[in-house]
Design an enzyme around this catalytic site. Sequence first.
Site, PDB file in Angstrom:
ATOM      1  N   LYS A  36       5.196   2.726 -14.629  1.00  0.00           N
ATOM      2  CA  LYS A  36       4.447   2.527 -15.870  1.00  0.00           C
ATOM      3  C   LYS A  36       5.119   3.216 -17.048  1.00  0.00           C
ATOM      4  CE  LYS A  36       1.128  -0.079 -14.306  1.00  0.00           C
ATOM      5  NZ  LYS A  36       0.934  -1.441 -14.825  1.00  0.00           N
ATOM      6  N   TYR A  93       4.090   4.877  -8.900  1.00  0.00           N
ATOM      7  CA  TYR A  93       3.334   4.088  -9.869  1.00  0.00           C
ATOM      8  C   TYR A  93       3.552   4.624 -11.282  1.00  0.00           C
ATOM      9  CZ  TYR A  93      -0.784   1.978 -12.128  1.00  0.00           C
ATOM     10  OH  TYR A  93      -1.626   1.291 -12.961  1.00  0.00           O
TER      11      TYR A  93
END
Length: 265
Positions: A170, A166
């Site tokens: 990002k 994740y």
Amino acid sequence: MGADCGTGPGGRGRLSGRVAVVTGAASGIGRGTAELFAEEGAQVVLADIAEEAVEAVAAAIRAAGGAARAVRADVATEAGAERAVGTAEEVFGPVEVLVNNAGVELKKLVEDTSLADWERILRTNLTSAFLLSRRVVPGMKERRRGVIVMNSSVGNFIAATKSSAYGASKAGMMALARGLALEGAPYGIRVNAVCPGVIDTAMNERNLLTADDPEAMRRSWFEVTPLGRLGTPRDVAQAILFLASDESSFITGLPLVIDGGRLIQ
């Protein structure tokens, strides 16, 4: 093409008449952003894979006097990105604001993360932003005006256990924002990112369900946030609105952190 819808109920018209696409708009930050944009006079296309939920959000916006159209689209695919932007162009006109908000999270250690897991996270969070941006940038260059906002994360700056995939996605969004900002600047295109901390969304509620100790996880969210509360989708939507509006006309290529003070510690 739709007419200028002016100012929505309770809004100041900061996006009056502008056409916006918001992805991941069926819930959470995406929903809050679409609702706020409509209040501020934008004509909004809400894209999401959750067809019934995103249709309900768009219907509620229209019932409140705003201009909105929902579209079921997997924006992690070229066809889905085309469907989202093409719908906006057909219904309202050229896209002037794009919010790359669609995203999913994965809570696994690196050694437990399969290649399929990794590719799903990057495709949903990062590739979707690339595909949609690639689709709208040529038109923005022709008109010499446009705004793109990425929904990145404080994970761009700090690490969290079981969040490597994740965090990588990002951080990639932030790098994409900087590159696009540099490429778009000569044409009047601005590209920025918001970097939320812990926000009270369905995604985080799902994270609790998979935690070994949900109560401990929830306590930790408050412990790492000096302001002592979770952020709300509206908190982030207000920041996105600022970056999408002319109020931020001299800001490009930068992250705006909305984290209740988490990063100052």
